[in-house]
Design an enzyme around this catalytic site. Sequence first.
Site, PDB file in Angstrom:
ATOM      1  CE  LYS A   1      -3.470   0.271  -0.331  1.00 52.48           C
ATOM      2  NZ  LYS A   1      -4.517   0.151   0.970  1.00 52.48           N
ATOM      3  CD  GLU A  52      -4.863  -1.301   3.213  1.00 54.80           C
ATOM      4  OE1 GLU A  52      -5.389  -1.511   2.631  1.00 54.80           O
ATOM      5  OE2 GLU A  52      -5.236  -0.066   3.286  1.00 54.80           O
ATOM      6  CG  ASP A  53      -5.459  -5.002   5.422  1.00 54.64           C
ATOM      7  OD1 ASP A  53      -6.423  -5.124   4.562  1.00 54.64           O
ATOM      8  OD2 ASP A  53      -4.753  -5.463   4.758  1.00 54.64           O
ATOM      9  CG  ASP A  68      -9.278  -2.840   4.933  1.00 56.63           C
ATOM     10  OD1 ASP A  68      -9.349  -3.222   4.244  1.00 56.63           O
ATOM     11  OD2 ASP A  68      -8.608  -1.976   5.070  1.00 56.63           O
ATOM     12  CG  ASN A 122      -7.246  -9.135  -3.553  1.00 55.71           C
ATOM     13  OD1 ASN A 122      -7.068 -10.074  -4.081  1.00 55.71           O
ATOM     14  ND2 ASN A 122      -7.156  -8.134  -2.909  1.00 55.71           N
TER      15      ASN A 122
END
Length: 309
Positions: free
Chosen positions: A94, A136-137, A162, A287
């Site tokens: 990223k 993120e995540d 996300d 994904n």
Amino acid sequence: MADELDEAALRYHRYPNPGKLEIVATKNMVNQRDLALAYSPGVAAACREIDKNPAEARHLTARSNLVAVITNGTAVLGLGSIGPLASKPVMEGKAVLFKKFANVDVFDLELDTTDVDRFVDAVSLMGPSFGGINLEDIKAPECFEIETRLREKMNIPVFHDDQHGTAICVAAAIRNGLKIANKKLEDVKLVCSGAGAAALACLNLLVSMGLKKENVTVVDIEGVVYKGREALMDPYKSVYAQDTAARTLEDAIPGADIFLGLSAPRVLKPEFLVHMAESPFIMALANPEPEIKPELAMEVRPDAIIATG
């Protein structure tokens, strides 16, 4: 094919230097005077200016163009909760996307905690270092509380990619896909596989654009999200609980105009597609492997519009 890609990816990450990032100086560092300006004694002048006027940090440091990409590794791609260390390649990835496509600099930070309070404290204490925070995540529902609390505590932008990044792209794709299918958002039936941060943010944005909440069926690892269900429920997911007899994805899919997948590989079986509406829009966004392969979907529904993540 998958094995070849895995091997190529491992070589890519190992050579010529491990990982995908390095720090490069933006000023000359070629002689003693340069060193005296970059560090002691010259750096004190920059410090004094910022002490007098904090806004000067924008002009005297890299802060205004520096984003922190931060995770605890609890919801990484389609890999699940793999922890902070194993998530680092994704965070580095990223970071290089920020640099390549927007020339924004990034530090990736992987925090070894699943405790919301400790995570919020750790990130908020780093506010002076960065111009923005990209979460993120991080798994739901904790991610919603983390983002809300950080926005309240910090005076810089906080963005959970996300949720909002995915939602923006999905909403644009659905708007364009429905134009191709000659359908209107307020008329369609949508079945969503997945009830994590990305899925719920997508649904929230689509509802704000005109999708009727009563036309949305959500399916997660426990099955259909229905009124009265107790297993794996939370306030964010409960918003989409329906009064329905459907209990599985197969039960929910008949008549659907849109399948929105933000869940796991191969959960959408080709035989399910037979019962979808005319010109169905299949968004299989799991994904790294989608809910259904496009070629399999096209064999059953050549009239489908298909997108993968």
